[in-house]
Design a protein around this motif. Structure first.
Motif, PDB file in Angstrom:
ATOM      1  N   SER A  42      30.767  13.480  33.376  1.00 23.04           N
ATOM      2  CA  SER A  42      32.108  13.679  34.074  1.00 23.04           C
ATOM      3  C   SER A  42      32.078  12.929  35.550  1.00 23.04           C
ATOM      4  O   SER A  42      33.193  12.607  35.849  1.00 23.04           O
ATOM      5  CB  SER A  42      32.073  15.264  34.306  1.00 23.04           C
ATOM      6  OG  SER A  42      33.166  15.682  34.803  1.00 23.04           O
ATOM      7  N   GLY A  46      32.988   9.317  33.577  1.00 14.18           N
ATOM      8  CA  GLY A  46      34.288   9.753  32.954  1.00 14.18           C
ATOM      9  C   GLY A  46      35.342  10.433  33.785  1.00 14.18           C
ATOM     10  O   GLY A  46      36.109   9.721  34.317  1.00 14.18           O
ATOM     11  N   ASP A 165      32.546   3.410  29.511  1.00  9.38           N
ATOM     12  CA  ASP A 165      31.747   3.506  30.503  1.00  9.38           C
ATOM     13  C   ASP A 165      31.708   2.291  31.469  1.00  9.38           C
ATOM     14  O   ASP A 165      31.737   2.320  32.590  1.00  9.38           O
ATOM     15  CB  ASP A 165      30.368   3.809  29.974  1.00  9.38           C
ATOM     16  CG  ASP A 165      30.214   5.327  29.724  1.00  9.38           C
ATOM     17  OD1 ASP A 165      31.269   5.917  29.610  1.00  9.38           O
ATOM     18  OD2 ASP A 165      29.294   5.656  29.170  1.00  9.38           O
ATOM     19  N   ILE A 185      41.449   8.936  26.226  1.00  7.38           N
ATOM     20  CA  ILE A 185      40.824   7.670  27.176  1.00  7.38           C
ATOM     21  C   ILE A 185      41.530   6.418  27.110  1.00  7.38           C
ATOM     22  O   ILE A 185      41.745   5.960  28.046  1.00  7.38           O
ATOM     23  CB  ILE A 185      39.438   7.588  26.843  1.00  7.38           C
ATOM     24  CG1 ILE A 185      38.591   8.905  26.973  1.00  7.38           C
ATOM     25  CG2 ILE A 185      38.722   6.093  27.588  1.00  7.38           C
ATOM     26  CD1 ILE A 185      37.066   8.880  26.485  1.00  7.38           C
ATOM     27  N   ARG A 270      33.982   8.808  20.820  1.00  8.85           N
ATOM     28  CA  ARG A 270      32.852   9.111  21.420  1.00  8.85           C
ATOM     29  C   ARG A 270      31.899   9.837  20.406  1.00  8.85           C
ATOM     30  O   ARG A 270      32.403  10.479  19.721  1.00  8.85           O
ATOM     31  CB  ARG A 270      32.882   9.872  22.796  1.00  8.85           C
ATOM     32  CG  ARG A 270      33.862   9.099  23.811  1.00  8.85           C
ATOM     33  CD  ARG A 270      33.827   9.687  25.010  1.00  8.85           C
ATOM     34  NE  ARG A 270      32.682  10.034  25.910  1.00  8.85           N
ATOM     35  CZ  ARG A 270      32.156   9.046  26.725  1.00  8.85           C
ATOM     36  NH1 ARG A 270      33.106   7.783  26.915  1.00  8.85           N
ATOM     37  NH2 ARG A 270      31.050   9.098  27.305  1.00  8.85           N
TER      38      ARG A 270
END
Length: 466
Positions: A42, A46, A165, A185, A270
């Motif tokens: 996070s 993220g 990422d 995302i 994910r």
């Protein structure tokens, strides 16, 4: 071997809340984090990084002012990757400092390393230098989060073919980018790069995107993406991804169609970050995506003294819900009083524009056979919208014809993730249409859209029975 009342594996939103809640009960707590600093996905790759990137892009490009000054308006003419990263690193440093202070203030022990179960009550932590320490706990909360799904057929190189990422580590901004996966995302990054005037192609094998949202909201959002020039390639599976050279990538779709771009972002799902935990040793199993199954109210796994929370247990995989799951899991694990998770919580998507929703969609209400009416307000109908130069954005509310209660609130547009909390409060307090019609909202504000939408519904609803 050190013994703790509770060991939390992972220091993301769920882990930090679980650990601090347990510490406030006066229990001994250890947090194991394998990353370089606490905070988890996070903080480092993220939620916080992507939202910081979004805010930086909107500020530097002058995106919010283009309604007045035209599409060519810029705050900074030549925006570089370094410009985007400067604000990002400052924000992340602040987040980590706050979290470290919270742990220290609440006397939560932390250790850096990779945890693996030895048996149901003992873990080993492998440090960076190769040292191994063993710890024992009466209770565990697993909050290891997720990692990007990286299939073998994708030639990831960390520079031109990247996952969600690695996208934060781009050394320069591309002229074009193809995003594979129109989930939350993928949609967020696609719209953010579009705001930077990078040509974006969004590829999705399904015929639609964000299927959990109200369809009218998705239709409005899709129109805005197309209007900005984002190419949408729906209903075509990816057959092959190739890198021909630096900044020269190609996606071959089912049927032979090709998409060429400088950079490819693969954001198709994910996986639970569970492989290194050696879960067999404690009797736990994961699904095909590496996620743990838990009781939806207590967050207890199939092993009574082990709980799990956050992204590692799957939907909704939000930082906000993960925090509450972590707190509840800690309470349940330690035998303390805990409240049930709320039935309705807000879902926020930080795309450009924002999307936020709470309650039932129109499709869900139809399936349940509930007689209903909708009210819609366009942000351009508000004075505040005119002041801000907004040309798009809408708020939709759905009310029961029988009880007049609010059933769902759905927003797309500037400030959606903030505005939704008004609808959330009324929904969870079982409020009705009359709340919005009879109460006064600050003027001029975007929140005035609630009153406009409520009056829109009221005009088509039969009078309330007395």
């Amino acid at each position: 071997m050190e013994h703790y009342d509770l060991i939390v594996i992972g220091s993301g939103p769920a882990g930090r809340r679980a650990a601090i809640q347990a510490a406030k009960f006066g229990r001994s707590v250890l947090v194991v984090e394998r990353g370089r600093r606490v905070g988890g996905v996070s903080v480092h790759t993220g939620t916080i990084p992507s939202k910081t990137l979004r805010e930086t892009v909107l500020n530097l490009t002058g995106w919010r002012e283009r309604g007045f000054y035209g599409r060519s308006y810029r705050v900074k003419q030549d925006i570089s990757a370094d410009d985007l990263m400067a604000r990002l690193h400052k924000t992340l440093d602040h987040e980590v400092e706050v979290l470290e202070h919270q742990f220290a203030r609440n006397k939560v022990d932390t250790i850096r390393g990779e945890a693996r179960f030895v048996d149901t009550h003992v873990i080993e932590v492998l440090g960076e230098a190769g040292d191994v320490q063993a710890f024992k706990a009466a209770r565990y909360v697993i909050t290891v989060g997720t990692r990007p799904f990286r299939p073998d057929y994708v030639p990831f190189d960390g520079e031109f073919v990247v996952d969600s990422d690695e996208i934060l580590e781009l050394k320069e901004l591309p002229r074009s980018i193809a995003v594979v996966g129109a989930g939350v995302i993928g949609v967020e990054y696609a719209s953010i790069f579009s705001a930077l005037d990078v040509h974006v192609t969004l590829v999705e094998p399904r015929n639609s995107m964000l299927d959990f949202l109200d369809k009218e909201l998705v239709a409005d959002f899709t129109h805005q993406l197309r209007d900005r020039g984002i190419a949408l390639r729906f209903g075509a599976k990816v057959e092959k991804i190739e890198k021909h050279g630096p900044a020269d990538c190609e996606i071959t779709l089912e049927g032979g169609r090709c998409v060429r771009s400088n950079v490819i972002l693969f954001a198709a799902g994910r996986m639970g970050a569970t492989p290194s935990l050696n879960l067999d040793a404690c009797g736990l199993e994961v699904d095909h995506r590496g996620r743990l199954r838990v009781d939806p109210v207590t967050f207890q796994t199939s092993v009574p003294h082990i709980y799990a929370a956050g992204d590692v247990i799957g939907f909704p995989s939000l930082a906000s819900t993960s925090m509450e799951q972590g707190r509840i899991a800690a309470c349940q694990a330690l035998g303390e009083k805990a409240y049930d998770p709320p039935e309705y919580f807000p879902y926020g998507i930080y795309a450009v524009p924002e999307i936020s929703t709470v309650g039932m969609t129109e499709e869900e209400i139809k399936e349940r056979g509930i007689p209903y009416e909708c009210g819609v307000a366009r942000f351009r109908e508000t004075s505040r919208g005119h002041i801000m130069g907004l040309e798009t954005g809408m708020l939709k509310m759905i009310f029961s014809l029988k009880t007049r209660r609010l059933l769902g609130c759905h927003i797309v547009g500037e400030g959606a993730t903030e505005l939704v909390h008004i609808g959330q409060a009324v929904l969870n307090l079982r409020g009705t249409l009359e709340y919005f019609v009879e109460n006064t909202f600050n003027y001029p504000t975007l929140a005035e859209a609630y009153k406009i939408a409520a009056l829109d519904a009221w005009n088509r609803m039969p009078p309330m029975e007395t």
